[in-house]
Design an enzyme around this catalytic site. Structure first.
Site, short mmCIF file in Angstrom:
data_model
loop_
_atom_site.label_atom_id
_atom_site.label_comp_id
_atom_site.label_asym_id
_atom_site.label_seq_id
_atom_site.Cartn_x
_atom_site.Cartn_y
_atom_site.Cartn_z
N LYS A 83 -41.53 -15.11 -14.03
CA LYS A 83 -40.89 -14.79 -12.76
C LYS A 83 -41.93 -14.40 -11.72
O LYS A 83 -43.05 -14.00 -12.07
CB LYS A 83 -39.94 -13.59 -12.95
CG LYS A 83 -38.70 -13.85 -13.77
CD LYS A 83 -37.88 -12.57 -13.90
CE LYS A 83 -36.62 -12.79 -14.72
NZ LYS A 83 -35.64 -13.64 -14.03
N LYS B 143 -25.26 -9.24 -23.18
CA LYS B 143 -26.69 -9.58 -23.10
C LYS B 143 -27.49 -8.31 -22.88
O LYS B 143 -27.24 -7.56 -21.93
CB LYS B 143 -26.92 -10.56 -21.94
CG LYS B 143 -28.40 -10.84 -21.66
CD LYS B 143 -28.58 -11.63 -20.36
CE LYS B 143 -30.03 -11.74 -19.96
NZ LYS B 143 -30.21 -12.40 -18.64
N ASP C 162 -37.02 -18.76 -18.79
CA ASP C 162 -36.35 -17.72 -18.00
C ASP C 162 -34.84 -17.89 -18.03
O ASP C 162 -34.12 -17.09 -17.44
CB ASP C 162 -36.87 -17.73 -16.57
CG ASP C 162 -36.48 -16.47 -15.81
OD1 ASP C 162 -36.24 -15.43 -16.45
OD2 ASP C 162 -36.40 -16.53 -14.56
N ARG D 248 -28.80 -16.85 -22.17
CA ARG D 248 -27.82 -17.72 -22.83
C ARG D 248 -28.24 -18.03 -24.27
O ARG D 248 -27.39 -18.32 -25.11
CB ARG D 248 -27.64 -19.00 -22.01
CG ARG D 248 -28.88 -19.85 -21.85
CD ARG D 248 -28.78 -20.81 -20.67
NE ARG D 248 -28.84 -20.09 -19.41
CZ ARG D 248 -28.69 -20.66 -18.22
NH1 ARG D 248 -28.47 -21.96 -18.13
NH2 ARG D 248 -28.74 -19.94 -17.11
N ASP E 226 -37.17 -8.57 -18.79
CA ASP E 226 -37.23 -10.03 -18.68
C ASP E 226 -38.36 -10.43 -17.73
O ASP E 226 -38.19 -10.40 -16.51
CB ASP E 226 -35.89 -10.58 -18.18
CG ASP E 226 -35.91 -12.10 -18.05
OD1 ASP E 226 -36.78 -12.73 -18.68
OD2 ASP E 226 -35.05 -12.64 -17.34
N ASP F 41 -31.92 -6.14 -16.93
CA ASP F 41 -31.37 -7.34 -17.54
C ASP F 41 -30.63 -7.01 -18.84
O ASP F 41 -30.07 -7.89 -19.47
CB ASP F 41 -32.50 -8.35 -17.82
CG ASP F 41 -32.03 -9.79 -17.71
OD1 ASP F 41 -31.00 -10.03 -17.05
OD2 ASP F 41 -32.68 -10.67 -18.29
N GLU G 270 -33.13 -17.33 -20.66
CA GLU G 270 -33.16 -16.80 -22.03
C GLU G 270 -31.88 -16.09 -22.43
O GLU G 270 -31.55 -16.03 -23.62
CB GLU G 270 -34.35 -15.84 -22.19
CG GLU G 270 -34.13 -14.40 -21.78
CD GLU G 270 -33.77 -14.20 -20.31
OE1 GLU G 270 -33.07 -13.22 -20.01
OE2 GLU G 270 -34.18 -15.02 -19.46
#
Length: 489
Positions: free
Chosen positions: A268, A256, A338, A342, A261, A279, A340
């Site tokens: 967030k 990933k 959030d 996956r 993010d 991230d 995201e």
């Protein structure tokens, strides 16, 4: 950092400093170093140094010694030891020496440490020493670059391979750390792709980059949905190491790589959001591992896939409730933007499965739930193949990166069913967040392909300086992947 071997004993090394490890109150030296051991014991007898994990101390050496300084570094007590503490101690020792202006170091070629072979010691200590030289100073206008450092392993060495591998892996860590630590404005997906291309060319890897047009044509709706709210287009970066075993199926590593993010529409909290530059650390671990693998020229063919995207709340951003289609054709109701990572991994795993791999391992800073469960002491591993998981856990133990297996029950898959699509990207109950996220990912791995997911959300970076490294990326996962893959075949 240049690593070499010298047949001369440690006491004869003419360096800026010699490094000696302590396990509690015991200095760790091979037989034949009685005089040096006595001298070192006298230095620390009345000092604050107690051999605790991460603790270091620097002492001047008498004129009769060829080295200028002594650096002692603690591993903690034997009952609490794990291999990562050795690497951290080596890093802390070199870091302390560099702060005092030193550039040349020596340590014994072997020590007596329960459960650690000579080769493991050289790999861990050499790699740690290299990591101890790292500083992220790109944006500090008053920073003065320090001279290159070197380390010699003093004494006989049975096999030089471990020292060579330590240098190769140390170089890969230092190279990638400069990218891993860049903020979102300096490391958008396009820049990550450019860096990957240059790294691949320098290390004999092939590199293919799929941009927005190619991803749209392939139907990669997961990663494209994440990038919709950003001015930065998504990139799927595919690195390949051919290996020397032409008959073997490839191992595929998936990372990933969310370059920043914000949470998207499901924004967030502002506090701490700056750390979301990290991230992308799953992808950074894969980048590092691919460079390590190439530099060691491992037999097994390996593919590294980085799903790179920025998650922003722009006017075109994916909304909660939107339904998208992933590369493998499954539809996903996006309940929370959030969650995201996956969605990015869903497409990357679909592409990985088409390569008919021997195994797939993905790494991601995926869930806050894993931090609640394990803190920063270990990462979670889940998957569909116990043999693969056991291998990864064992490799992590050897490499000093601890993994803890969590279950992947059918209950968690049931949690991810949607009333309006094949799947939702958030569990119905909100519990078992790490396991339900893994259960979601499992839907994109066909039956028969061994797969494991490693959630590194608690181990990917440190937010304050440690004795062995400054605040920033740890590149957790790269070491255990290199250990595991080099043992294959």
């Amino acid at each position: 950092m240049k690593l070499t071997i010298s047949p001369s004993p440690l006491a004869e090394q003419k360096k800026d400093a010699i490094i000696i490890f302590f396990q509690g109150a015991d200095p760790l030296l091979p037989s034949g170093h009685a005089a040096l051991k006595k001298l070192v014991a006298a230095y620390v007898k009345n000092a604050a140094f107690k051999g605790q994990a991460g603790q270091t101390a620097v002492f001047p050496l008498p004129e009769k010694m060829k080295a200028n300084r002594l650096i002692v570094a603690g591993l903690g007590e034997d009952k609490d030891f794990y291999n990562g503490l050795l690497e951290q101690a080596a890093a802390a020792a070199v870091k302390a020496g560099r702060a005092a202006g030193m550039k040349s170091f020596a340590m014994a070629s072997t020590i007596k440490l329960t459960g650690v072979s000579e080769a493991d010691y050289q790999l861990l200590a050499g790699r740690g020493a290299a990591w101890g030289t790292y500083e992220f100073s790109t944006f500090k206008s008053d920073h003065k670059k320090k001279p290159a450092a070197s380390l010699v392993f003093a004494g006989a060495v049975k096999d030089r391979t471990a020292v060579k591998n330590a240098e190769a892996q140390g170089t890969a860590l230092l190279d990638t750390a400069n990218v891993a630590n860049l903020p979102g404005n300096e490391a958008p997906p396009a820049k990550i792709a450019d860096w990957a291309k240059a790294m691949a060319k320098a290390n004999g890897l092939s590199c293919q980059v799929l941009g927005k047009a190619e991803l749209t044509k392939k139907g990669c709706g997961g990663i494209l949905s994440v990038a919709q709210g950003s001015a930065q287009d998504a990139k799927m970066i595919i690195l390949k190491h051919a290996g020397t075993d032409k008959t073997a199926k490839p191992i595929v590593l998936v990372g990933k790589t969310v370059t920043f993010d914000s949470g998207g529409i499901s924004l967030k909290p502002g506090k701490g959001m700056g750390w979301m530059r990290y991230d992308k650390c799953g992808g950074m671990a894969v980048l590092t591992a691919m460079q390590m693998i190439a530099r060691m020229n491992v037999k097994t063919p390996v593919v590294g896939i980085l799903g790179a995207a920025e998650n922003m709340p722009g006017s075109r951003a994916t909304r909660p409730g939107d339904i998208i289609k992933a590369y493998n054709g499954k539809t996903i109701e996006v309940l929370n933007t959030d969650a995201e990572g996956r969605l990015v991994l869903a497409d990357a795993l679909g592409l990985a499965a088409e390569m008919k791999p021997a195994a797939i391992v993905d790494l991601a800073t995926l869930t806050g739930a894993v931090i609640v469960a394990l803190g920063s002491a270990a990462s979670a591993v889940l998957g569909n193949d116990q043999k693969l998981i056991n291998q990864l856990v064992s490799s992590g133990t050897e490499a000093g990166e601890r993994l803890w297996q969590l279950p992947l029950y059918k209950d968690y898959s049931d949690e991810m069913k949607s009333d309006f699509a094949d799947l939702s990207n958030l569990g119905k109950s909100g519990g078992a967040g790490t396991a339900t996220a893994a259960a979601f990912l499992q839907e994109f791995v066909p039956d028969g392909i061994p797969w494991a997911h490693i959630d590194i959300a608690g181990t990917a970076w440190v937010e304050s300086a440690k004795p062995y490294q400054d605040a920033g990326a740890t590149l957790f996962g790269s070491r255990l992947l290199a250990q595991w893959i080099s043992a294959q075949g």
